[in-house]
Write an enzyme that holds these catalytic residues in place. Structure first.
Site, PDB file in Angstrom:
ATOM      1  N   GLU A 243     -71.275 -35.088 -15.439  1.00  0.00           N
ATOM      2  CA  GLU A 243     -71.619 -34.301 -14.397  1.00  0.00           C
ATOM      3  C   GLU A 243     -73.080 -33.776 -14.491  1.00  0.00           C
ATOM      4  O   GLU A 243     -73.421 -33.416 -15.517  1.00  0.00           O
ATOM      5  CB  GLU A 243     -70.403 -32.934 -14.415  1.00  0.00           C
ATOM      6  N   LYS A 298     -66.657 -32.946  -5.210  1.00  0.00           N
ATOM      7  CA  LYS A 298     -65.719 -32.219  -5.963  1.00  0.00           C
ATOM      8  C   LYS A 298     -64.828 -31.660  -4.996  1.00  0.00           C
ATOM      9  O   LYS A 298     -65.359 -31.033  -4.033  1.00  0.00           O
ATOM     10  CB  LYS A 298     -66.380 -31.335  -6.773  1.00  0.00           C
ATOM     11  N   CYS A 351     -65.320 -32.976 -13.835  1.00  0.00           N
ATOM     12  CA  CYS A 351     -65.081 -32.097 -15.050  1.00  0.00           C
ATOM     13  C   CYS A 351     -63.579 -31.140 -14.654  1.00  0.00           C
ATOM     14  O   CYS A 351     -62.498 -31.844 -14.641  1.00  0.00           O
ATOM     15  CB  CYS A 351     -66.151 -30.953 -14.902  1.00  0.00           C
TER      16      CYS A 351
END
Length: 414
Positions: A243, A298, A351
């Protein structure tokens, strides 16, 4: 109302009751710390899980709040560490009290009734209780490193057998419910599914406090480009970065985009970086292949880390008060994104969202995950993350390729 009467609402705070609660919390949390230190003994984890669950089912009701308080802190104390990078270190004690308080209330309710079957049911349902959208309290994750299956069905059978063990009055009958336990053993796939091409999974160790500095940023970009060149020489088909491995607004840096697109003629590249569009900031994954670029944002943001999960009229004042007016990240409204390489679909996750059920819709065969765990270094957060990834890998038969910063990278198979 006297102070002692107020305390009584939350249980018994005498030393004996607190000691029982602390011992129970240690049993309930020890598996994370053993995993953190690299202990790999499935039998030990199995016995520890059974002991922890059996102790939980018989815990005195008066110890419920203290038990939950210590469990909350033992599992999630690391959440407070990220505030070091916002110059809000003074808030850490209050955050810890808040974390402990939330789980103290949850477990005091779960343990209010003494019937083990009721307690078992409430613990079985606990993973569906997500304070402020935070979904890392999954009790069955303690079964992941053990010989036992971590599925909801197996977890329910284990809790049922232990509950009946406590409920049956005759001593000679007590072993009978334990005969259910062999049916909860985990059957590991004989041959884990792996991508049909060579993948270079990058592990970096860049401290959070320097990764956005101008000099460090230039060095990081240079190192990343060298890693790509090395992977090309080794004949790898894909290189996977963590990330925000490129610490910049990548869509605004044409020279970096062009460089990566050019290199993607020889190797596919998946990397994390930020994206800016119309005044909004997105935490994104960039996929470069054959000169083409795909971007996936995300979709599940970290509560209080990337987004304050409160009504809008409270968000701006809190951001001004604590974060210097910085805006929240924005989540993509779309569903999970699959990249495709050589006919193989790779589910993208960034993540925190890789430990959310929504990312596993359709039970993808492969998932690529990038994480930056420098926010919580040093702590047990990466160990708990790996256990949760293992839980979802088992649940959905998904092979996870995980690239991380400041924690181990690797492949997590079902």
């Amino acid at each position: 109302m006297k102070f002692r009467s107020i305390l009584a609402i939350f249980g018994d705070f005498r030393p004996k009751s607190l000691g029982i609660a602390l011992f129970g919390a240690i049993l309930f949390s020890l598996f994370i710390y053993l995993h953190h230190f690299g202990i790999t003994s499935p039998l030990l984890y199995s016995l520890l899980a059974l002991l922890a669950l059996a102790f939980y089912l018989k815990l005195p009701r008066e110890s419920g709040f203290a038990f939950g308080f210590w469990v909350g802190i033992a599992w999630f104390y690391w959440m407070a560490l990220s505030f070091r990078y916002y110059e809000l270190t003074y808030l850490i004690p209050f955050i810890l009290l808040g974390i402990g308080g939330v789980y103290g209330v949850l477990f005091s309710m779960a343990l209010y009734l003494k019937n083990p079957l009721v307690r078992a049911l409430l613990l079985w349902l606990l993973s569906h209780v997500q304070p402020f959208g935070f979904d890392w309290m999954v009790p069955e994750v303690m079964l992941v490193p053990s010989l036992l299956d971590s599925s909801k069905l197996s977890f329910g059978l284990i809790l049922l057998s232990l509950s009946l063990f406590w409920l049956l009055p005759q001593r000679w009958l007590k072993p009978l419910p334990l005969l259910l336990l062999p049916f909860t053993l985990y059957s590991k796939p004989f041959s884990p599914s792996l991508p049909p091409f060579e993948v270079e999974i990058i592990e970096t160790h860049i401290p959070q406090e320097i990764r956005w500095e101008r000099e460090a940023r230039a060095r990081i970009i240079e190192e990343n480009l060298k890693r790509i060149d090395a992977a090309i020489l080794e004949g790898k088909a894909l290189i996977l970065f963590p990330e925000t491995a490129f610490p910049l607004l990548l869509n605004k840096e044409d020279w970096v985009l062009e460089h990566l697109a050019q290199k993607s003629q020889e190797i596919a590249i998946i990397t994390g970086a930020l994206r800016a569009e119309e005044g909004e900031i997105y935490n994104s994954t960039y996929f470069f292949h054959q000169g083409r670029i795909e971007v996936a944002d995300k979709i599940v943001l970290v509560p209080f880390g990337e987004k304050i999960p409160l009504p809008d009229f409270l968000v701006k004042p809190l951001n001004r008060l604590f974060f210097g007016g910085a805006q929240d990240y924005r989540a993509s409204a779309s569903k999970p994104v699959d990249f495709e390489l050589h006919g193989v679909k790779l589910r993208n996750a960034i993540c925190y969202e890789a430990t959310s059920a929504i990312l596993y819709e359709g039970s993808p065969q492969f998932m690529v995950v990038g994480s930056n765990n420098a926010w919580f270094y040093p702590s047990i957060e990466p160990a708990l993350q790996r256990l949760l990834l293992g839980y979802y890998a088992r649940e959905h038969r998904t092979t996870i390729l995980h690239a991380a910063n400041r924690s181990p990278s690797g492949i997590i198979a079902p």
